[in-house]
Every structure is written in C-alpha cells, then in structure tokens.
Design an enzyme around this catalytic site. Structure first.
Site, PDB file in Angstrom:
ATOM      1  N   LYS A 118       0.815  -1.083   0.087  1.00 27.98           N
ATOM      2  CA  LYS A 118       0.087   0.190   0.021  1.00 27.98           C
ATOM      3  C   LYS A 118       0.741   1.382  -0.191  1.00 27.98           C
ATOM      4  O   LYS A 118       1.653   1.504   0.946  1.00 27.98           O
ATOM      5  CB  LYS A 118      -0.928  -0.069   1.236  1.00 27.98           C
ATOM      6  CG  LYS A 118      -1.870  -1.039   1.251  1.00 27.98           C
ATOM      7  CD  LYS A 118      -2.335  -1.736   2.516  1.00 27.98           C
ATOM      8  CE  LYS A 118      -3.164  -2.940   2.476  1.00 27.98           C
ATOM      9  NZ  LYS A 118      -3.437  -3.155   3.873  1.00 27.98           N
ATOM     10  N   LYS A 201      -4.422   4.757   4.579  1.00 26.99           N
ATOM     11  CA  LYS A 201      -4.836   4.228   5.992  1.00 26.99           C
ATOM     12  C   LYS A 201      -3.533   3.977   6.828  1.00 26.99           C
ATOM     13  O   LYS A 201      -3.409   4.212   8.130  1.00 26.99           O
ATOM     14  CB  LYS A 201      -5.510   3.022   5.882  1.00 26.99           C
ATOM     15  CG  LYS A 201      -4.869   1.862   5.425  1.00 26.99           C
ATOM     16  CD  LYS A 201      -4.006   1.077   6.347  1.00 26.99           C
ATOM     17  CE  LYS A 201      -3.438  -0.136   5.807  1.00 26.99           C
ATOM     18  NZ  LYS A 201      -2.709  -1.050   6.755  1.00 26.99           N
TER      19      LYS A 201
END
Length: 335
Positions: A118, A201
């Site tokens: 990510k 996130k």
C-alpha cells in the site's frame, strides 16, 4: 513460530503456478497462504537479504514456517517465467525498480500481477497499478488490499479483504484463485479509491500511534471521522468514488491499523513520540510525503496527512501538531 492452522482444501479451485516477489512479513505469508490453497508456489528473494537468507537456512521467520513444497529462489527469471500469477510484496517506493527489472529480465506475456502493498510513489505521485500498467496491459494488473495481519491469519483468525482491477473479469479470476475461509474477498469496482484509501490508512496509523504515545487514545474517534473525510476528498479529486474511503480499503482497515499491536505504522508513531527507534517498515512515513504532494497538486486540503509529513520532515514536536489539529472546528474539517 510453528503454523498449526490448516486451510480446508477446496477441490473446485483452479490450481495455478504462483510466484511471490518479496520475502518480508506479508510476502512470506502470501507464499504460505497460496501453498495452503493448493497452488504451486515459488518465493523469490534477493541474495544477501536477511529475510530471504533466513528462510533459505531455516524456512522460518518470526511469523510462520514455510512447507517444503514452497520453492525458494534468488533467480528472478527462474521464479517468474513459469508463473501464472505474480504476487508482489515489496516496499512501495522500490516497486518501480522491481517492474523495470521484471520487464527487462522476464517474460510477462499473459501473466497476472497483483500488488500486495500500500503506497504511492513519491517522485511521480503514481499509484502502484499505474506503474505496473506501464509494463503490462490493464487486464493483467490487480490490487489486493484491506485489513489483516499475518499474526492473526496464521493463527486461523479470518478477515475480509478486497481485490480490485481495471477489468472485472480479472478481479473475478483473482478472487476465485485466492478466496478461502480464512480470507473472504470482496469485489472492488474503484481501483483509484482502493489504492488511495489503502495507502492513506497507513498515514492515519501513524497519527493513531502518536495519540497513543501522548496518552490521547480517546481522540481516535475524531481521527477516524476526519481521516475518512479528507481521504474521500482526494479520491474524488483523482476521479475515484469518494465513498470508497468508507469501505474495506480504508475505514474497514482502521481496526488493524489504528488499534492493533501488530500495526507497524501505529507502532512507528508511538515510538516517534517516545523518542525510540523503530526499525520495521512503516509505509505511512513515505506515503505521507507522497499524498501531501498529490493533495497540493489537486488542490485538496488534507490536514492530518500534511501534519504527519510536516512532523517528519520539519521535526515539529508531535504534541504541537496534534494540539493544532484537534483544536480545529468540526465544521471546518467535516463539511
């Protein structure tokens, strides 16, 4: 750690050749997981890299033990050329270099590539699927995201994740290959939102760690509300669906990132406040920089992300930044 949990075999699943690139925490798990599903698995690592050499010597790391059926190799061409699917789990800032080496060394015709990390590339502002699509056709590239820690998975604790791509048939195929009682996959339909939400996130995880280090855990509720809001604005500005920020790729991953003892990003933030060194990879450090630059380019205000980047780059005391952030009015941040 001895892995005792066994995934029940699904004899209707197509069996394929899977190569995992990257021997870190999630890469080694992917190799173990794909083997459990009955696929023929090769795990590629770099000669001299500690994570790879340890697995070669012992077939173990602190998370799991690889079965003998998983082939370990440092020969990239040998690892990649026979594979049907490549699962890539490397630091996001090195992904461009990995793709350049793959394209120059290996035959990628007809193969699927799935990113399992990510992040956003700092120097270009590109999402990882955009980088991959510079070397592969759109239908060959997919994204695997969502909540789940290796420590929980190998103990048999299930979770839900998401697979997304630019081609729905590819998404369906990857879900069919990798679904199990341990990981239930949802079908993504917004690759922009999935990648930005998943990357962001980790930045929110750093903020959560800062709050823990300052004994301000009670402010995590405000963090969750404000984090989703600013991430949704960036997703929308990039052409994605702003509501993706409230799905598995972002809000759905908050429990494992903002609260879990296994979260590297949360631990990095907490140790930063306490003045302790933290050596494990925390992607949110680089992602804060990448998303701040991307937000400036798009004209989107992202106060939490900018604060993390400023704290790291300019060495501003965390307490000063947190006080400034949480003194802002709700109307200013949530409208």
């Amino acid at each position: 750690m001895q892995v005792k949990y066994t995934i029940p075999m699904d004899y209707t699943r197509p069996k394929i050749k899977v190569t995992v690139i990257g021997c870190g925490r999630f890469g080694s798990f992917l190799a173990w997981y794909a083997d459990q599903l009955g696929h023929r698995v090769t795990l590629y690592g770099l000669t001299g890299d500690f994570t790879y050499e340890r697995l070669v010597m012992t077939r173990k790391n602190e998370y799991l033990e690889l079965p003998k059926s998983v082939t370990l190799t440092d020969d990239l061409k040998r690892a990649v050329d026979p594979a049907d699917v490549l699962l890539v789990s490397v630091p996001s800032q090195s992904f461009g270099d990995v793709m350049r080496r793959l394209s120059s060394t290996c035959n990628l015709d007809g193969k699927f590539l799935v990113t399992n990390m990510k992040g956003v590339e700092i120097k270009s502002g590109k999402r990882l699927s955009q980088i991959a699509c510079e070397y592969l056709d759109d239908w060959q590239v997919a994204v695997w995201a969502g909540p789940g820690h290796v420590q929980e998975f190998v103990a048999g604790n299930p979770n839900c994740m998401i697979i997304d791509s630019l081609d729905h048939t590819t998404t369906e195929r990857m879900v069919q290959y990798f679904k199990s009682p341990l990981i239930r996959f949802y079908y993504g339909n917004d690759i922009i939102g999935t990648e930005i939400g998943a990357a962001a996130k980790n930045v929110m995880g750093i903020v959560a760690g800062v709050l823990d280090g300052m004994h301000l855990t009670t402010l995590k509720g405000a963090l969750m509300a404000r984090g989703c809001k600013e991430v949704s604005r960036l997703i929308g500005a990039l052409g994605g669906n702003p509501m993706s920020a409230y799905g598995l790729c972002h809000l759905g991953d908050y429990e494992t990132t903002l609260f879990s003892q296994h979260s590297h990003n949360r631990m990095w933030g907490e140790n930063y406040v306490l003045g302790k060194k933290y050596d494990k990879l925390a992607e949110g450090v680089h992602t804060a920089r990448a998303l701040s630059l991307l937000a400036d380019k798009c004209g989107v205000e992202m106060p939490l992300t900018t604060a993390v980047n400023t704290m790291i780059i300019d060495k501003i005391p965390p307490r000063t930044l947190m006080e400034q952030l949480f003194e802002r009015s709700l109307k200013e941040d949530l409208n």
